[in-house]
Write a protein that holds these residues in place. Structure first.
Motif, PDB file in Angstrom:
ATOM      1  N   TYR A  14      89.501  29.897 -10.258  1.00 43.63           N
ATOM      2  CA  TYR A  14      90.230  28.907  -9.456  1.00 43.63           C
ATOM      3  C   TYR A  14      90.799  29.537  -8.192  1.00 43.63           C
ATOM      4  O   TYR A  14      90.832  28.906  -7.129  1.00 43.63           O
ATOM      5  N   GLU A  15      91.210  30.816  -8.273  1.00 46.80           N
ATOM      6  CA  GLU A  15      91.717  31.502  -7.082  1.00 46.80           C
ATOM      7  C   GLU A  15      90.578  31.790  -6.103  1.00 46.80           C
ATOM      8  O   GLU A  15      90.784  31.713  -4.886  1.00 46.80           O
ATOM      9  N   SER A  38      84.474  16.091  -4.324  1.00 43.61           N
ATOM     10  CA  SER A  38      85.273  15.685  -5.477  1.00 43.61           C
ATOM     11  C   SER A  38      85.307  16.830  -6.482  1.00 43.61           C
ATOM     12  O   SER A  38      84.483  17.755  -6.435  1.00 43.61           O
ATOM     13  N   VAL A  39      86.267  16.760  -7.388  1.00 39.65           N
ATOM     14  CA  VAL A  39      86.373  17.774  -8.436  1.00 39.65           C
ATOM     15  C   VAL A  39      85.065  17.862  -9.206  1.00 39.65           C
ATOM     16  O   VAL A  39      84.534  18.959  -9.436  1.00 39.65           O
ATOM     17  N   ARG A  40      84.538  16.723  -9.596  1.00 40.84           N
ATOM     18  CA  ARG A  40      83.286  16.723 -10.366  1.00 40.84           C
ATOM     19  C   ARG A  40      82.128  17.309  -9.577  1.00 40.84           C
ATOM     20  O   ARG A  40      81.336  18.086 -10.104  1.00 40.84           O
ATOM     21  N   PRO A  50      85.390  21.399 -14.683  1.00 39.42           N
ATOM     22  CA  PRO A  50      86.136  20.603 -13.698  1.00 39.42           C
ATOM     23  C   PRO A  50      87.633  20.933 -13.661  1.00 39.42           C
ATOM     24  O   PRO A  50      88.257  20.839 -12.602  1.00 39.42           O
ATOM     25  N   ASN A  51      88.191  21.355 -14.796  1.00 37.47           N
ATOM     26  CA  ASN A  51      89.606  21.726 -14.803  1.00 37.47           C
ATOM     27  C   ASN A  51      89.884  22.924 -13.901  1.00 37.47           C
ATOM     28  O   ASN A  51      90.967  23.049 -13.332  1.00 37.47           O
ATOM     29  N   ALA A  56      92.393  24.633  -8.714  1.00 29.88           N
ATOM     30  CA  ALA A  56      92.314  25.153  -7.342  1.00 29.88           C
ATOM     31  C   ALA A  56      92.799  24.095  -6.354  1.00 29.88           C
ATOM     32  O   ALA A  56      93.582  24.389  -5.441  1.00 29.88           O
ATOM     33  N   TYR A  57      92.345  22.860  -6.542  1.00 29.91           N
ATOM     34  CA  TYR A  57      92.742  21.777  -5.644  1.00 29.91           C
ATOM     35  C   TYR A  57      94.249  21.503  -5.731  1.00 29.91           C
ATOM     36  O   TYR A  57      94.900  21.268  -4.717  1.00 29.91           O
ATOM     37  N   ARG A  58      94.811  21.555  -6.951  1.00 30.14           N
ATOM     38  CA  ARG A  58      96.267  21.347  -7.100  1.00 30.14           C
ATOM     39  C   ARG A  58      97.037  22.424  -6.354  1.00 30.14           C
ATOM     40  O   ARG A  58      98.027  22.148  -5.669  1.00 30.14           O
ATOM     41  N   GLU A  59      96.565  23.668  -6.486  1.00 30.30           N
ATOM     42  CA  GLU A  59      97.214  24.782  -5.789  1.00 30.30           C
ATOM     43  C   GLU A  59      97.170  24.550  -4.271  1.00 30.30           C
ATOM     44  O   GLU A  59      98.166  24.737  -3.571  1.00 30.30           O
TER      45      GLU A  59
END
Length: 131
Positions: A14-15, A38-40, A50-51, A56-59
């Motif tokens: 994710y980083e 999109s995430v997907r 996808p999580n 990463a997107y939330r960060e």
């Protein structure tokens, strides 16, 4: 947008995703207002959970790099390029600092290190916007 992950890298995936998006914003490959995949879609492209992309997107949202547009998706924030350029510069500085520390531990003098860096920079292809 091209993002690549390296599962062998010690950096969490994710980083890696977040950093590459920041670098894309810093370089202008992703412009303010531009939609991210999109995430997907990103998870499918990278063959990751996808999580992981969602994290990463939330960060990136928490840092103000991406902004949620209701009914549209995530877009690059207006002030993101400057923030990303500063972070990229800080990240490169830290990596250079590690190299300098290692060189000094190996008893390479500052003058030798400076010469090495100058030679390395001279060997790089010249860019039109180089100061």
């Amino acid at each position: 947008m091209y993002v690549r992950v390296d599962p062998a890298d010690a950096t969490p995936i994710y980083e890696q995703i977040a950093r590459q998006i920041k670098f894309a914003v810093a370089s202008g490959a992703l412009q303010p207002g531009e939609l991210t995949p999109s995430v997907r879609e990103m998870a499918r492209q990278l063959a990751v959970n996808p999580n992981t992309v969602a994290r990463a997107y939330r960060e990136l949202q928490d840092e103000g790099i991406l902004t949620a547009q209701r009914g549209v998706g995530l877009t690059v924030a207006k002030d993101a390029p400057e923030r990303c350029r500063k972070e990229r510069e800080r990240w490169v500085y830290e990596r250079l600092k590690q190299v300098v520390d290692e060189a000094l531990r190996a008893q390479i003098t500052p003058r030798q290190l400076e010469r090495m860096l100058r030679d390395l920079l001279r060997s790089l292809p010249q860019q039109e916007n180089t100061p």
